[in-house]
Motif scaffolding. Structure first.
Motif, PDB file in Angstrom:
ATOM      1  N   THR A   1      -1.145  -1.252  -7.078  1.00 33.15           N
ATOM      2  CA  THR A   1      -0.697  -0.723  -8.359  1.00 33.15           C
ATOM      3  C   THR A   1       0.442  -1.572  -8.919  1.00 33.15           C
ATOM      4  O   THR A   1       1.040  -2.384  -8.211  1.00 33.15           O
ATOM      5  CB  THR A   1      -0.210   0.723  -8.209  1.00 33.15           C
ATOM      6  OG1 THR A   1       0.958   0.734  -7.364  1.00 33.15           O
ATOM      7  CG2 THR A   1      -1.293   1.596  -7.583  1.00 33.15           C
ATOM      8  N   SER A   2       0.750  -1.367 -10.172  1.00 33.64           N
ATOM      9  CA  SER A   2       1.835  -2.124 -10.801  1.00 33.64           C
ATOM     10  C   SER A   2       3.168  -1.837 -10.114  1.00 33.64           C
ATOM     11  O   SER A   2       4.008  -2.733  -9.957  1.00 33.64           O
ATOM     12  CB  SER A   2       1.924  -1.781 -12.291  1.00 33.64           C
ATOM     13  OG  SER A   2       2.136  -0.379 -12.477  1.00 33.64           O
ATOM     14  N   THR A   3       3.347  -0.588  -9.677  1.00 35.10           N
ATOM     15  CA  THR A   3       4.582  -0.222  -8.985  1.00 35.10           C
ATOM     16  C   THR A   3       4.696  -0.938  -7.652  1.00 35.10           C
ATOM     17  O   THR A   3       5.744  -1.508  -7.318  1.00 35.10           O
ATOM     18  CB  THR A   3       4.641   1.301  -8.754  1.00 35.10           C
ATOM     19  OG1 THR A   3       4.613   1.967 -10.009  1.00 35.10           O
ATOM     20  CG2 THR A   3       5.906   1.685  -7.997  1.00 35.10           C
ATOM     21  N   ARG A   4       3.598  -0.919  -6.878  1.00 37.38           N
ATOM     22  CA  ARG A   4       3.627  -1.575  -5.564  1.00 37.38           C
ATOM     23  C   ARG A   4       3.665  -3.093  -5.714  1.00 37.38           C
ATOM     24  O   ARG A   4       4.202  -3.791  -4.851  1.00 37.38           O
ATOM     25  CB  ARG A   4       2.411  -1.151  -4.742  1.00 37.38           C
ATOM     26  CG  ARG A   4       2.241   0.324  -4.483  1.00 37.38           C
ATOM     27  CD  ARG A   4       3.473   1.035  -3.958  1.00 37.38           C
ATOM     28  NE  ARG A   4       3.980   0.572  -2.691  1.00 37.38           N
ATOM     29  CZ  ARG A   4       4.832   1.275  -1.935  1.00 37.38           C
ATOM     30  NH1 ARG A   4       5.255   2.462  -2.322  1.00 37.38           N
ATOM     31  NH2 ARG A   4       5.281   0.782  -0.805  1.00 37.38           N
ATOM     32  N   LEU A   5       3.116  -3.616  -6.803  1.00 36.33           N
ATOM     33  CA  LEU A   5       3.193  -5.053  -7.042  1.00 36.33           C
ATOM     34  C   LEU A   5       4.648  -5.475  -7.219  1.00 36.33           C
ATOM     35  O   LEU A   5       5.074  -6.508  -6.686  1.00 36.33           O
ATOM     36  CB  LEU A   5       2.382  -5.431  -8.280  1.00 36.33           C
ATOM     37  CG  LEU A   5       2.459  -6.904  -8.715  1.00 36.33           C
ATOM     38  CD1 LEU A   5       1.972  -7.824  -7.602  1.00 36.33           C
ATOM     39  CD2 LEU A   5       1.642  -7.125  -9.988  1.00 36.33           C
ATOM     40  N   ARG A   6       5.407  -4.664  -7.944  1.00 38.32           N
ATOM     41  CA  ARG A   6       6.835  -4.966  -8.107  1.00 38.32           C
ATOM     42  C   ARG A   6       7.555  -4.910  -6.769  1.00 38.32           C
ATOM     43  O   ARG A   6       8.446  -5.716  -6.500  1.00 38.32           O
ATOM     44  CB  ARG A   6       7.474  -3.989  -9.102  1.00 38.32           C
ATOM     45  CG  ARG A   6       7.072  -4.235 -10.558  1.00 38.32           C
ATOM     46  CD  ARG A   6       7.962  -3.468 -11.510  1.00 38.32           C
ATOM     47  NE  ARG A   6       7.791  -2.030 -11.369  1.00 38.32           N
ATOM     48  CZ  ARG A   6       6.885  -1.316 -12.028  1.00 38.32           C
ATOM     49  NH1 ARG A   6       6.076  -1.921 -12.881  1.00 38.32           N
ATOM     50  NH2 ARG A   6       6.803  -0.015 -11.848  1.00 38.32           N
TER      51      ARG A   6
ATOM     52  N   SER B   1       0.798  -1.234   0.000  1.00 39.89           N
ATOM     53  CA  SER B   1       0.000   0.000   0.000  1.00 39.89           C
ATOM     54  C   SER B   1       0.824   1.274   0.000  1.00 39.89           C
ATOM     55  O   SER B   1       0.401   2.309  -0.522  1.00 39.89           O
ATOM     56  CB  SER B   1      -0.927   0.023   1.218  1.00 39.89           C
ATOM     57  OG  SER B   1      -0.166   0.154   2.419  1.00 39.89           O
ATOM     58  N   GLY B   2       2.012   1.210   0.620  1.00 42.54           N
ATOM     59  CA  GLY B   2       2.816   2.425   0.789  1.00 42.54           C
ATOM     60  C   GLY B   2       2.410   3.208   2.014  1.00 42.54           C
ATOM     61  O   GLY B   2       2.868   4.340   2.218  1.00 42.54           O
TER      62      GLY B   2
END
Length: 304
Positions: free
Chosen positions: A243-248, A104-105
């Motif tokens: 998101t795709s960024t957080r998935l990475r 989530s960040g």
């Protein structure tokens, strides 16, 4: 004749629609689907500063993910209900918090204010959890002892492993990653501890499963096998997007500093339980499974 048929058709449609709404409203309780979670608001997307906080003279990487920053969300307690991350001790709560922060960040917190966890990167640990600035709040208290919480994620681990994990934590001076050898489980203290905690495990999980607020059940064993899928389920329940960024971030940083490994050479396993203790433990598992079945959830596996 025509009017009667139209009236009958209309009545059937209304009833069908009503039943479908009833089903949709009940589904999230068991399956972690985010639907009509009253009071839930997704966190607004705001610029997030990289995590560079210094602790004990070294950079707090909180898993070495400076490229996957974590911050406090901009919601308040008035815009979002307080969400519990409830689990019996030894069930992987701290590791699950880590996964949710990566995904989530946003910081998670706890009702306990564990200084070791704070120094290890859980910045939200020392926050007042009632302020509403945390994604979820860790608690080992029963539901009746936690009236301040609304929705909850219930993390369930097989009691055989959870009780060993908690006994290990206590015997290693509350070390979240400590390991005990099998010889430590041969005295009467262990037998008494196991019997008492097995009963507590059932009472704890029943208390959260039987509450009226919405709940997302997550099995620790499934989380270990499929980190991405189970974390996504929790994120959906929390109305947050992976998101795709957080998935990475999640794909490359999913272990953390406080995840106790189980299969050490000579470390404790289920065979440290006596025959009578196993019988009692299986009875407690059956008690929890009866509620899980009613909710349409997967059950906890017994051990012979």
């Amino acid at each position: 004749m025509g009017n009667s048929f139209k009236f009958l058709f209309f009545t059937v449609c209304v009833l069908s629609f009503g039943l479908s709404l009833l089903f949709v409203r009940q589904l999230p309780i068991a399956k972690c689907v985010h639907a009509e979670l009253e009071g839930f608001e997704a966190a607004a997307s705001t610029p997030v500063a990289k995590l560079t906080k210094k602790m004990n003279g070294t950079a707090n990487e909180h898993t070495g993910r400076l490229d996957c920053p974590v911050t406090f969300p901009n919601w308040t307690s008035s815009s979002r209900p307080l969400v519990a991350l409830a689990s019996f001790p030894g069930s992987g709560n701290t590791w699950t918090r880590f996964l949710l922060e990566v995904a989530s960040g946003f910081y998670t917190g706890a009702v306990y204010n564990d200084k070791k966890l704070y120094e290890g990167g859980f910045v939200g640990e020392m926050e007042d959890y009632k302020d509403g600035r945390l994604l979820v709040v860790k608690t080992h208290a029963t539901s009746s002892e936690s009236p301040e919480f609304g929705p909850a994620i219930l993390l369930i681990r097989n009691p055989y492993d959870a009780v060993i994990s908690e006994f290990t934590r206590i015997k290693t001076r509350r070390n979240h990653t400590g390991v005990l050898q099998k010889d430590s489980f041969k005295d009467e203290d262990w037998d008494r501890f196991a019997l008492t905690k097995g009963n507590s495990w059932e009472s704890f999980n029943r208390s959260w499963l039987n509450r009226k607020n919405r709940i997302c059940v997550v099995h620790y064993e499934k989380l270990v096998k499929d980190v991405i899928f189970e974390t996504q389920r929790m994120m959906t329940f929390l109305n947050e997007t992976l998101t795709s960024t957080r998935l990475r971030c999640l794909e490359t940083h999913n272990e953390g500093l406080f995840h106790r490994f189980r299969n050490h050479s000579g470390s404790a396993s289920v065979d440290v339980y006596s025959k009578s203790t196993r019988a009692a433990m299986n009875k407690h598992i059956s008690g929890v499974n009866s509620v899980l079945k009613q909710l349409g959830e997967d059950i906890v596996q017994q051990t012979i």
